[in-house]
Design a protein around this motif. Structure first.
Motif, short mmCIF file in Angstrom:
data_model
loop_
_atom_site.label_atom_id
_atom_site.label_comp_id
_atom_site.label_asym_id
_atom_site.label_seq_id
_atom_site.Cartn_x
_atom_site.Cartn_y
_atom_site.Cartn_z
N GLU A 1 -9.88 -3.92 -16.06
CA GLU A 1 -10.30 -5.17 -15.42
C GLU A 1 -9.87 -6.37 -16.26
O GLU A 1 -9.41 -7.38 -15.72
CB GLU A 1 -11.81 -5.18 -15.17
CG GLU A 1 -12.27 -4.19 -14.11
CD GLU A 1 -11.81 -4.57 -12.70
OE1 GLU A 1 -11.43 -5.74 -12.45
OE2 GLU A 1 -11.85 -3.68 -11.83
N SER A 2 -10.01 -6.27 -17.57
CA SER A 2 -9.64 -7.36 -18.46
C SER A 2 -8.12 -7.61 -18.44
O SER A 2 -7.67 -8.75 -18.35
CB SER A 2 -10.09 -7.04 -19.89
OG SER A 2 -9.66 -8.03 -20.79
N LEU A 3 -7.34 -6.53 -18.51
CA LEU A 3 -5.89 -6.68 -18.48
C LEU A 3 -5.43 -7.21 -17.12
O LEU A 3 -4.56 -8.08 -17.05
CB LEU A 3 -5.20 -5.36 -18.81
CG LEU A 3 -3.66 -5.40 -18.88
CD1 LEU A 3 -3.16 -6.48 -19.84
CD2 LEU A 3 -3.13 -4.02 -19.26
N ALA A 4 -6.03 -6.71 -16.05
CA ALA A 4 -5.67 -7.20 -14.71
C ALA A 4 -5.92 -8.70 -14.60
O ALA A 4 -5.09 -9.44 -14.06
CB ALA A 4 -6.45 -6.43 -13.63
N ALA A 5 -7.04 -9.18 -15.14
CA ALA A 5 -7.34 -10.61 -15.11
C ALA A 5 -6.35 -11.40 -15.96
O ALA A 5 -5.91 -12.49 -15.56
CB ALA A 5 -8.77 -10.85 -15.58
N ALA A 6 -5.97 -10.86 -17.10
CA ALA A 6 -5.02 -11.54 -17.99
C ALA A 6 -3.63 -11.63 -17.39
O ALA A 6 -2.85 -12.52 -17.74
CB ALA A 6 -4.96 -10.82 -19.34
N LEU A 7 -3.30 -10.73 -16.48
CA LEU A 7 -1.98 -10.71 -15.87
C LEU A 7 -1.80 -11.79 -14.79
O LEU A 7 -0.68 -12.09 -14.41
CB LEU A 7 -1.69 -9.34 -15.24
CG LEU A 7 -1.52 -8.19 -16.23
CD1 LEU A 7 -1.46 -6.86 -15.47
CD2 LEU A 7 -0.28 -8.39 -17.09
N ALA A 8 -2.90 -12.36 -14.32
CA ALA A 8 -2.85 -13.33 -13.22
C ALA A 8 -1.90 -14.47 -13.55
O ALA A 8 -2.03 -15.14 -14.57
CB ALA A 8 -4.24 -13.86 -12.92
#
Length: 165
Positions: free
Chosen positions: A140-147
């Motif tokens: 979830e953290s990496l997915a958010a950082a990829l935005a």
């Protein structure tokens, strides 16, 4: 009248199934024929869950999440019953990491979220010492950082641990 087009010759495995025999890089991207690539993971290798996790972690640590995905996909295909969702989610996390490392942030984020969703139900009783909570939070953290990014991520700082120590 033009001559009919000759269909391209397709790479086939020994059983006759279509396979792309082009070499691939460490992230699973096809390379031109004749260029040395990274050896592919053999498909359909029977492994115990513990063996699958050890091999997938080895590949992740080597910067080869695409190949780790192949190992986890074998576990998914071999699983029956409720564990299919676990292994499917684990494979999705690895392929999401692959897309993020290739610079496909939108695809990476989508697969990381889907994988996190698929493993979430195992939080209360994590099988095989899999760090479900840690993996879920990492994804979830990496997915958010990829935005909004298109820069490939650095695997040395973004590779998860699959099992608790």
């Amino acid at each position: 009248m033009a001559a009919p087009a000759t269909p391209p010759v397709r790479d086939r495995d020994p059983e006759g199934r279509a396979r792309n025999a082009r070499p691939r890089d460490g992230l699973g991207r096809p390379l031109p024929y004749g260029v040395p690539g990274v050896e592919r993971q053999p498909e359909g290798v029977p492994r115990t869950p513990a063996e699958s996790l050890v091999e997938a972690q080895r590949l992740l640590d080597a910067g080869m999440p695409f190949h780790a995905h192949e190992v986890l996909e074998d576990a998914w295909k071999a699983a029956d019953g409720p564990e299919r969702g676990l292994w499917r989610g684990m494979a999705q996390l690895a392929v999401g990491l692959t897309h993020a490392a290739r610079g496909n942030s939108a695809g990476g984020a989508a697969l990381l979220r889907r994988g996190a969703e698929n493993i979430a139900e195992y939080r209360t009783t994590p099988p095989y010492d899999i760090d479900i909570t840690g993996l879920h939070e990492w994804a979830e953290s990496l997915a958010a950082a990829l935005a909004g990014t298109t820069t490939p991520i650095d695997l040395t700082t973004n590779t998860p641990r699959l099992v608790t120590a």
